[in-house]
Scaffold this motif. Structure first.
Motif, mmCIF file in Angstrom:
data_model
loop_
_atom_site.group_PDB
_atom_site.id
_atom_site.type_symbol
_atom_site.label_atom_id
_atom_site.label_comp_id
_atom_site.label_asym_id
_atom_site.label_seq_id
_atom_site.Cartn_x
_atom_site.Cartn_y
_atom_site.Cartn_z
ATOM 1 N N ILE A 119 -5.696 -6.013 -1.807
ATOM 2 C CA ILE A 119 -4.808 -5.175 -2.613
ATOM 3 C C ILE A 119 -5.614 -4.599 -3.775
ATOM 4 O O ILE A 119 -6.202 -5.343 -4.564
ATOM 5 N N ASN A 120 -5.629 -3.278 -3.873
ATOM 6 C CA ASN A 120 -6.423 -2.651 -4.929
ATOM 7 C C ASN A 120 -5.570 -2.016 -6.019
ATOM 8 O O ASN A 120 -5.865 -0.931 -6.512
ATOM 9 N N SER A 121 -4.514 -2.716 -6.429
ATOM 10 C CA SER A 121 -3.805 -2.295 -7.634
ATOM 11 C C SER A 121 -4.629 -2.715 -8.843
ATOM 12 O O SER A 121 -5.602 -3.461 -8.714
ATOM 13 N N GLU B 190 0.834 -1.216 0.000
ATOM 14 C CA GLU B 190 0.000 0.000 0.000
ATOM 15 C C GLU B 190 0.863 1.258 0.000
ATOM 16 O O GLU B 190 0.539 2.244 -0.645
#
Lengths: 423, 423
Positions: free
Chosen positions: A365-367, A340
């Motif tokens: 995880i928000n990639s 992050e």
């Protein structure tokens, strides 16, 4: 293309007006019509090989005179074989399913009106790119297939080649009674002209810059039109304590060394402390064999023969080379916190055999691309099944990650009633 | 809220950092957790009625002192009954399906990796709005349900009310161990502070301005963050030659007179020449009865008793009042050409019984909402089935038309492999 007028006299607004008019024509074409045009374009590109190579020879001569870097010269060079590949790519785009006109969620409301969403083209796209003549054909074909007009502004070094390719595409458009401004090229690479283009928000719906960070910053700092932003790719591989060491090693080597100069290559290896003693010696030997320079945290430094200690900015560095940052983390939570903090939002990978930890990583995880037990190198439009890629977005608005045809469209609402009015 | 410091000392960046931290917490909540928080917020809003009404009384006293327009004072006013409605709206948002975590198109690639798209929150939303205290609760609830943190910047006139409402929501967040910056209010309505907020693109993912054109222009001219743009609504009704005159009349009256001051009201009536002689006398009588001022083209002028001739800018005018532009067109193509030229991209309606012409209109007109035989007044989030609306976009990027929960999200790619690497 010579003119008695100074270059600033080029009329950007007139070009945009034409492109918008063309976009309205394109939006109404059927998939079969668009596919026929694309197929004709592929044929025409091959037939025009001598003219295109002659134009390319002018660009190449200038490039040699200016002593451009060999890699740039190679990107600039066209050959008969490369034109065959270009034409094949255009045919592949013709074969992709057309998103335009797709309807979803059509359903009745309590008062009987039916409401749904229909996919439509964005309108006019501006592509700003560097000296890659193939982008001219590629972007032209992708925009056409998705029903958009495109204004192409490539690098100065490829201008003759781009204009020659565009001329071929425009001739085919003309034969199909389509306004040739559907695939327009800015004939003047002057920055002032680009700046003027970036102000035309009444005519241009989206700007897609493709190239180095400098170009993308310049475009997004100066555009009044929405811009797709694609900055660095600092991609992470997290080798979890429940990882299969063989898979982890394969993902590490493929991610770092298969093509280190691209944005989906790995830059950072995170290793769970419980597997560090087992995994890092394997990693150290394999990375050394491939000639990868390692920048390691204090806990991992001893596992590498010729590693340097990681400095303060190490984990924010996109090497684009045979170099890697390594860090041992205490826990799953420490790994995600590291990602992050340092991620550029591009691609992150976990290697684990534990399904709960895999699911947690996928959710948390928000990639743009989040992977379990797969190489970061799969993070591109072709590998993910988009068929072709017009860009990658690392900001979340409109598109996130590799952009295919669907990213060049939006949805309108459609409503079908039988005279209903609002009470 | 008094402070010894001057107002410019307010630390916008610190607020944004907190909001981003909160957004990461929100992104991980389950739907059940978010629904429980929203339900508790609804209860807490009603319990806090005395405190909120006391704060609102301060705003109302200042409004009377400043002699604000009665309509503005009405929008500002809170009552126990209005707070009940506000709480009910929050409960309705809790009842909407949660878009976050939805997965689509999960499918294997030839090499065995599975690729899909997972819906995720955008992150941090900034809402810029005018003196409407209800938006504070509404936007707070919509952002929470979609997993986003929100920074609220309402009009100065409603500041006491907004802070009181936000304090209630933040208390509930605290009880659930959520960072209260998940619903943050800029405590200072100074424009310099707003300008500073609009620069924070490292922390804020989207700006949604709600209000007059001046506010929207100010925000989009000054923001380095993507902005949802919602300009005028110049909505058209095209009465085709194949229209049912009774339906056409009902759509015309409902569209123009049911609530003329809103953006989905009709502003222009286009009538096919083949039906003009039959339809315009009916329209003329009905519009006169409702007191609608008509601005007519030369061919329709004679059908109206007290109409004025349409001037050059008439068809670009958003009246937001009991006034209407009228024009007779030669053909379907003339109608769509008129709409393409004058539309603001909001909502257009065709009235026709001919299914081919209906389909052609649905396909050809690319405004945000395109309707057949239904009133333009249905063009809002509630009526179209979104459950609630956080804004309307008349630009095509990211969202187009009424925006519900889904518009506050984006999609990431997820990839599940078993150790595959790229060849």
């Amino acid at each position: 293309m010579q003119s008695a007028e100074p270059s600033r006299a080029f009329d950007v607004v007139a070009l945009c007006v034409q492109a918008q008019a063309a976009s309205r024509q394109l939006a109404q074409l059927s998939e079969a019509q668009k596919n026929q045009i694309l197929s004709d374009m592929a044929t025409a590109l091959i037939e025009a090989t001598p003219a295109i190579l002659a134009a390319n020879a002018l660009d190449m001569a200038a490039a040699r005179e200016k002593d451009l870097a060999p890699a740039m010269q190679d990107r600039l060079l066209l050959t008969a074989e490369r034109l065959q590949q270009l034409a094949a790519a255009v045919r592949q785009i013709a074969a992709l399913p057309d998103p335009v006109g797709q309807i979803r969620q059509l359903a009745p409301r309590p008062n009987g009106i039916q409401v749904g969403r229909m996919r439509i083209p964005l309108g006019v796209i501006a592509m700003i790119y560097e000296a890659r003549p193939n982008v001219t054909a590629d972007a032209g074909a992708l925009c056409l297939k998705s029903g958009n007009a495109v204004i192409l502004r490539g690098g100065r070094e490829a201008l003759h080649s781009s204009l020659a390719i565009a001329a071929v595409l425009q001739q085919v458009l003309g034969k199909h009674q389509i306004n040739p401004a559907a695939i327009a090229v800015l004939p003047d690479p002057d920055r002032a002209i680009l700046l003027e283009l970036l102000q035309q928000k009444a005519y241009v719906d989206l700007v897609i810059p493709r190239g180095g960070e400098g170009l993308i910053h310049f475009v997004s700092d100066n555009s009044r039109i929405p811009v797709i932003q694609h900055y660095k790719g600092i991609c992470h591989l997290f080798v979890d304590k429940a990882a299969d060491p063989d898979k982890a090693l394969a993902l590490l080597l493929n991610g770092k060394t298969q093509r280190p100069g691209v944005c989906n290559a790995l830059e950072t290896l995170l290793v769970h402390q419980d597997i560090a003693a087992a995994f890092l010696p394997l990693a150290g030997a394999a990375l050394a064999e491939k000639g990868v320079q390692v920048f390691a945290c204090p806990r991992s430094l001893g596992y590498f023969n010729a590693a340097q200690a990681a400095g303060p900015s190490q984990y924010d560095t996109e090497y684009l080379a045979l170099a890697l940052s390594v860090r041992v983390v205490d826990s799953f939570a420490d790994a995600t916190a590291h990602i992050e903090q340092h991620s550029s939002g591009h691609t992150e990978v976990i290697c684990t055999q534990d399904i709960s930890r895999a699911q947690r990583f996928l959710k948390q995880i928000n990639s743009a691309v989040v992977m379990v037990n797969a190489s970061s190198r799969f993070s591109d439009g072709g590998e993910l099944g988009l068929g072709a890629e017009i860009g990658i977005s690392t900001s979340k608005l409109h598109a996130y990650g590799p952009m295919g045809l669907e990213s060049l469209t939006t949805e309108k609402y459609i409503v079908i009633g039988d005279g209903q009015v609002r009470q």
